[in-house]
Design an enzyme around this catalytic site. Structure first.
Site, short mmCIF file in Angstrom:
data_model
loop_
_atom_site.label_atom_id
_atom_site.label_comp_id
_atom_site.label_asym_id
_atom_site.label_seq_id
_atom_site.Cartn_x
_atom_site.Cartn_y
_atom_site.Cartn_z
N ALA A 304 -27.13 49.25 -1.17
CA ALA A 304 -26.95 49.38 0.28
C ALA A 304 -27.29 48.06 0.98
O ALA A 304 -28.20 47.35 0.55
CB ALA A 304 -27.84 50.50 0.81
N PRO A 305 -26.54 47.74 2.04
CA PRO A 305 -25.48 48.52 2.69
C PRO A 305 -24.09 48.36 2.08
O PRO A 305 -23.12 48.89 2.59
CB PRO A 305 -25.50 47.98 4.12
CG PRO A 305 -25.89 46.56 3.96
CD PRO A 305 -26.87 46.53 2.84
N GLY A 306 -23.99 47.60 0.99
CA GLY A 306 -22.72 47.48 0.28
C GLY A 306 -22.03 46.14 0.39
O GLY A 306 -20.92 45.97 -0.12
N GLY A 307 -22.65 45.16 1.04
CA GLY A 307 -22.02 43.86 1.21
C GLY A 307 -21.74 43.17 -0.11
O GLY A 307 -20.61 42.72 -0.37
N LYS A 308 -22.75 43.09 -0.98
CA LYS A 308 -22.55 42.44 -2.28
C LYS A 308 -21.68 43.29 -3.19
O LYS A 308 -20.90 42.77 -4.00
CB LYS A 308 -23.90 42.14 -2.93
CG LYS A 308 -24.74 41.15 -2.15
CD LYS A 308 -26.06 40.89 -2.85
CE LYS A 308 -26.97 40.02 -2.01
NZ LYS A 308 -27.39 40.67 -0.74
N ASP A 326 -28.39 53.52 -5.01
CA ASP A 326 -29.47 53.30 -4.05
C ASP A 326 -30.30 54.58 -3.99
O ASP A 326 -29.78 55.67 -4.22
CB ASP A 326 -28.91 52.96 -2.67
CG ASP A 326 -29.96 52.26 -1.80
OD1 ASP A 326 -29.93 51.02 -1.75
OD2 ASP A 326 -30.80 52.95 -1.20
N ASP A 353 -33.10 56.05 -7.91
CA ASP A 353 -34.24 55.14 -7.75
C ASP A 353 -34.14 54.06 -8.81
O ASP A 353 -34.03 54.34 -10.00
CB ASP A 353 -35.54 55.93 -7.91
CG ASP A 353 -36.78 55.10 -7.58
OD1 ASP A 353 -36.68 53.85 -7.55
OD2 ASP A 353 -37.85 55.70 -7.36
N CYS A 510 -34.09 37.89 -0.51
CA CYS A 510 -33.92 37.17 0.75
C CYS A 510 -35.28 36.80 1.32
O CYS A 510 -35.61 37.08 2.46
CB CYS A 510 -33.11 37.98 1.76
SG CYS A 510 -33.81 39.60 2.15
#
Length: 615
Positions: A304-308, A326, A353, A510
């Site tokens: 999540a949120p699914g960008g990668k 997720d 998990d 990050c």
């Protein structure tokens, strides 16, 4: 950003042991906001300074050097000077998107998207980094000097917003009603107002909070108890869309149209949905580091949120299988929504998990089976969500499951708990919620057998100390930073087992915290002798940290060894590349022991020392 191909050459590369002492108990938190001189230029400006826990500041000073960390800390308080857009090449092309964006920018009526470079050129450019020609940059500008009012005798009317609201505004968003905390008296619709930020303040017991209730009246004079706290935290001038009363009565909507901003970046809310995705450059590079190939089976452990996830799917040209996992049900739904929006069909989702990603043998027989026959637990694919039969039925799987549960009780339903009865009554009264509405289904997985995937991406949950703009960092302590790393090591233990021999594992965060970056890589390399660092392409990030750190409590944190720093990518917020703080490590599984890892976890509850006895 002068040119996206700029390579980073960090001036500080520690190779020796670093030792720092505990801060004095009487020392104040670093970089306390001092009262500014009472001149307009020093008060009505944007000049925030991050507050760090003293021991955290010592730690980062020793890791990066005091001057370098001061530059990093300053850069974190400001947004990147450009927006990075990933083009969905499954649906469109970079040229088509650039043309559409130029048209949108030129025709923008409210000015929220209208940007012009200082030399009059277009703010839109294509990324020049090899392999990233589908990435588009939209350049912003700032910081700008804003004229707020006519002096202390006649101060401007003010609207005070929350820190999180301010961080979004600095990235290009408008000021929405939920973010407004306080306002000057007698503000009416259409008034010109200065927008400032409410920062958390330290309490007597070491806690942090905003010392005001929502709806507080600001005076704008030195007699105002919050007057000094706002100094140097003004982010722009705008026009109120609601009166003071309206801002604290309505639940949503734009409170202030911020037309004159310190940083001018375009907002891409609802712009070219499905064709573009706003994503930080290092995140795109992380997907490239994984180097996904068509037809492979790939796991995104914390998707999540699914960008990668969607970036990987596009690099595979939507051919293969990506399992996006997720632990949060609603976040899984977000991944499903984004996949459907971008028209990607190779992505399957599951609720799982990351600490339980490896499936024990006694759980395999209980798992459900996918259409392709792989026994990996219950997952939901995009094709399932768009099935015509399901759309026609008008009933979700959750509803069917509820019906089956209620009709299969051994005693005719007499054993239903009172909680379940109340829940069912609530469903009848309120209708279906988000998790029960059409398409709102997230299959729960039991995990996966070892060696199940060609490649695994672990973009681990972290302290997020690399995200920008960031206006507050006071909650993190040396202990909490260390605990983040321990949590990530447990997830990495799971990830290593799921990659086949010859496969690839990419670990990313990050954050600028070495405990979550170099220290985690050192742990993995020392424990798993069959795991080795692999080259990354493209390589535009900087070098990792080399050496070790000894803490006052005797804890020793090992970082990279000489030669390994060139194999990772560390993105520095203060560098010319002007990105968020980010870290990427890529590992290759060379060879595991001949005996099956699965046999080593056959005993329920057994702890698997997977790194032992490797060849």
């Amino acid at each position: 950003m002068k040119k996206a191909r700029v390579l980073l050459n960090p001036s500080f590369l520690p190779r020796a042991t670093t030792i720092f002492s505990s801060a004095s108990p009487t020392r104040l938190l670093s970089h306390q906001m001092e009262t500014k001189p009472s001149s307009d230029s020093s008060r009505y400006c944007y000049d925030p300074v991050l507050r760090w826990d003293p021991q955290v500041e010592d730690y980062f000073n020793k890791a990066y050097g005091a001057d370098h960390f001061a530059r990093i800390s300053k850069a974190l308080t400001r947004p990147s000077s450009y927006s990075c857009i990933r083009v969905n090449t499954v649906k469109t092309t970079s040229d088509a998107v650039i043309e559409k964006l130029r048209k949108i920018l030129n025709e923008s009526e409210d000015g929220s998207l209208k940007l012009v470079q200082s030399d009059g050129s277009s703010p839109i450019s294509r990324c020049q980094i090899s392999g990233l020609d589908y990435v588009v940059f939209v350049h912003g500008s700032g910081p700008h000097r804003i004229e707020y009012g006519s002096g202390l005798e006649n101060p401007p009317k003010e609207v005070l917003v929350s820190r999180k609201c301010a961080e979004a505004v600095l990235r290009g968003a408008q000021v929405y009603v939920p973010g407004v905390l306080a306002c000057t008296a007698h503000v009416e619709k259409g008034d010109a107002v200065a927008v400032c930020v409410a920062m958390e303040q330290p309490g007597d017991e070491g806690d942090w909070s905003v010392n005001m209730t929502r709806g507080t009246t600001l005076q704008g004079l030195p007699s105002d108890p919050f007057y000094c706290e706002r100094s140097g935290l003004y982010i722009g001038m705008g026009t109120t869309m609601l009166s003071r009363a309206g801002m604290f009565r309505v639940p949503h909507g734009v409170a202030v149209d911020l037309s004159n901003r310190v940083f001018r970046l375009p907002s891409f809310h609802n712009v070219l949905e499905g064709e573009i995705f706003l994503q930080n450059l290092p995140s795109i590079v992380a997907a490239h580091a994984l180097d996904p190939q068509k037809g492979e089976r790939i796991l995104d452990m914390c998707a999540a949120p699914g960008g990668k996830t969607t970036a990987i799917a596009i690099l595979m040209n939507d051919e293969g299988e990506i399992v996006a996992a997720d632990r949060s049900h609603n976040k899984v739904l977000d991944v499903q929504k984004l996949s459907a929006e971008m028209g990607l069909s190779c992505i399957t989702t599951c609720k799982l998990d990351a600490l339980k990603s490896v499936c024990l043998p006694n759980a395999l027989s209980d798992s459900t089976t996918l259409a392709n026959g792989d026994n990996i637990g219950s997952v939901t694919s995009h094709s399932e969500l768009s099935s015509n039969e399901e759309m026609a039925s008008g009933r979700s799987e959750a509803e069917k499951s509820c019906e089956e549960t209620s009709t299969e009780q051994p005693n005719g339903g007499d054993n239903d708990s009172q909680a379940e009865i109340r829940k069912n009554k609530g469903r009848l009264r309120n209708g279906r919620g988000r998790t029960q509405s059409q398409g709102g289904r997230a299959g729960k997985s039991q995990g996966f057998p070892p060696n199940s995937f060609d490649r695994v991406l672990l973009d681990a949950p972290c302290s997020a100390l690399g995200l920008r703009p960031r206006l507050f960092a006071g909650l993190e302590t040396v202990i909490s930073l260390r605990n983040h790393g321990r949590y990530q090591r447990k997830m990495l233990d799971q990830a290593v087992q799921l990659v086949r021999v010859g496969g690839i594992l990419v670990y990313s965060t990050c954050t600028i915290n070495p405990s979550e970056n170099e220290a985690v890589v050192r742990y993995a390399l020392d424990k798993y002798k069959f795991l080795s660092l692999a080259p990354q392409h493209p390589r535009i990030g900087g070098l990792g940290l080399v050496g070790r750190c000894e803490f006052p409590d005797g804890y020793v944190e090992e970082w990279l060894k000489p030669g390994e720093e060139e194999m990772v990518q560390k993105f520095d917020p203060s560098s010319e590349l002007d990105t968020i703080g980010f870290f990427i490590a890529k590992g290759c599984i060379i060879k595991k022991t001949s005996h099956s890892l699965l046999s080593r976890i056959s005993e329920p509850g057994a702890i698997v020392p997977v790194g032992d006895g490797m060849v």
